[in-house]
Design an enzyme around this catalytic site. Structure first.
Site, short mmCIF file in Angstrom:
data_model
loop_
_atom_site.label_atom_id
_atom_site.label_comp_id
_atom_site.label_asym_id
_atom_site.label_seq_id
_atom_site.Cartn_x
_atom_site.Cartn_y
_atom_site.Cartn_z
CB THR A 42 -1.49 -121.30 -12.21
OG1 THR A 42 -2.10 -122.04 -13.26
CG2 THR A 42 -1.90 -119.85 -12.28
CG HIS A 66 8.64 -119.32 5.69
ND1 HIS A 66 8.85 -119.79 6.96
CD2 HIS A 66 9.08 -120.27 4.86
CE1 HIS A 66 9.38 -121.01 6.89
NE2 HIS A 66 9.53 -121.32 5.62
CB CYS A 119 9.86 -135.03 20.62
SG CYS A 119 9.52 -136.04 22.04
CD GLN A 147 17.51 -120.14 8.86
OE1 GLN A 147 17.49 -119.06 9.42
NE2 GLN A 147 16.51 -120.99 8.92
N GLY A 190 11.73 -122.93 0.21
CA GLY A 190 13.14 -123.31 0.23
C GLY A 190 13.32 -124.80 0.00
CB SER A 247 12.79 -119.90 2.23
OG SER A 247 11.52 -120.04 2.83
#
Ligand SMILES: Cc1ncc(COP(=O)(O)O)c(C=O)c1O
Length: 403
Positions: A250, A213, A339, A191, A71, A211
């Protein structure tokens, strides 16, 4: 008991995708550009996967799908690709005249960093950037978009479903305004895909990012949809000219094959799975409604079906510290803010929605997915309540490297 509630960060690859990838690695490992039998086999799998991904968003032709490494790369190709293309076109026109005027890009204040960072780089290159404000629910006002458009606006990019607070933008209205103006419209639908139907033949979008995943496919694969007839963006990766010259290299056949299988199955399962997720999502919100520390963030009506998120304005508990406590209880959630070196930065998304710096450090999200059950929801709600009851009086430190 272990419960994963971070399905916006990534999703476990589904067995069907893994099996297809394994077959691809064993049997379709050829280079899809080679002219012999091994190449043909790989090319067949590549084009089949392209069709599967195209079908998920009802694209009229498979050629409108450009495979990328995810993404982020799809977003970068949309932003830099269009920017480079309009600059090159203007340079041709102005070659014998004066320098082309700077171009204008509009994004929202709640974009993923794979949009806001490229925008920052374009600004350094002389582009004019407008970051549209959002309301307290994280939504862009179409009238503000209309007012922000200028004659030199080349591209507008607005996230479809926000990953941190779950808000869905009024993408149909926004896209129609941009297209009527004559600029190009891109949306980051990473999303949304696989969770809500996307029909690019109906949606007024020119470019759309996906995306793998996030839909139970492998990490490292994604796609940019480019509406047929829209001027092609310039390449951002140069070399052998694969993917219609837009993305040299590729093609990673196993990854793309896993993405294709995940896309096909997501489309098949969506009608039942989306309803199931909405019920579970609303169950979690309902179970936590009487917890005074938790304030839901984002738009509760126009919302990603799987997305649950809160901030804790009345406490000193950081999102990061809660993530750590929940992890000790066996539940994987995430915080909206990062963080760095022991310093917790406020979430720019929550800040854009009007939350103060202190509250913008308290955001958490608990997105659900395929493997989430009602029992998981009940247990997670109970665990969160207990942790809050135990710790709300004490500040939990943000530890560097904490989960
Ligand atoms: C809204 C959104 N856009 C883009 C991305 C980046 O996708 P990828 O991880 O495939 O590069 C993500 C991932 O977190 C996301 O949530």
């Amino acid at each position: 008991m272990q419960i994963y509630l971070d399905y916006s960060a990534t999703t476990p690859p589904r067995p069907e995708a893994i099996a297809a990838m394994q077959t691809a690695m064993m049997q379709q490992w050829g280079n899809a550009s080679s002219l012999h039998e091994w190449g043909n086999r790989a090319a067949t799998m590549l084009e089949r996967s392209r069709l599967q991904v195209a079908s998920l968003i009802n694209a009229a032709t498979a050629e409108s799908i450009i495979f990328t490494a995810g993404g982020s790369e799809a977003n970068n190709l949309a932003i830099f690709g269009v920017a480079n293309q309009v600059e090159a076109q203007a340079n041709q026109v102005h070659r014998s005249h004066r320098q082309a005027a700077p171009f204008h890009l509009i994004i929202s204040a709640v974009e993923h960093s794979a949009i806001s960072e490229p925008a920052r780089q374009l600004q350094a290159r002389g582009w004019q950037i407008t970051q549209l404000p959002v309301n307290a629910q994280g939504a862009v006002d179409p009238q503000q978009l209309r007012a922000a458009l200028q004659p030199n606006t080349a591209l507008v990019s607005i996230i479809y479903g926000q990953s941190e607070v779950g808000t869905l933008q009024p993408i149909v209205e926004l896209g129609a305004i941009v297209q009527a103006h004559g600029a190009r419209f891109h949306t980051d639908a990473v999303q949304v895909a696989g969770r809500l139907p996307i029909d690019v033949q109906q949606l007024p979008v020119d470019l759309l990012s996906l995306s793998s995943h996030k839909i139970y496919g492998p990490q490292g694969a994604g796609a940019l949809y480019i509406r047929p007839g829209v001027a092609l963006p310039s390449a951002i990766v140069f070399g052998g000219g694969q993917e219609q010259g837009l993305r040299s290299g590729t093609q990673a056949i196993p990854s793309v094959v896993g993405f294709g299988v995940a896309a096909e199955l997501a489309a098949i399962e969506m009608p039942t799975e989306t309803l199931r997720l909405i019920q579970l999502r609303d169950r979690l919100f309902a179970l936590l409604a009487d917890t005074p520390e938790l304030l839901p963030t984002g738009d509760l009506r126009h919302r990603l079906p799987h997305h649950v998120s809160f901030c804790l304005p009345s406490t000193d508990i950081t999102g990061k510290a809660l993530v750590r406590q929940m992890n000790l209880a066996g539940i994987g959630i995430s915080a909206g803010s990062a963080c760095h070196s022991g310093q917790l930065n406020p979430s720019p998304i929550l800040q854009a929605m009007g939350y103060g710096d202190r509250t913008a450090k308290t955001g958490i999200r608990l997105p659900l997915g395929k493997h989430t059950t009602a029992a998981d929801i009940d247990w997670s709600a109970l665990a969160l309540k207990q942790i809050l009851a135990r710790t709300s009086a004490h500040r939990l430190p943000c530890l560097e490297g904490a989960v």
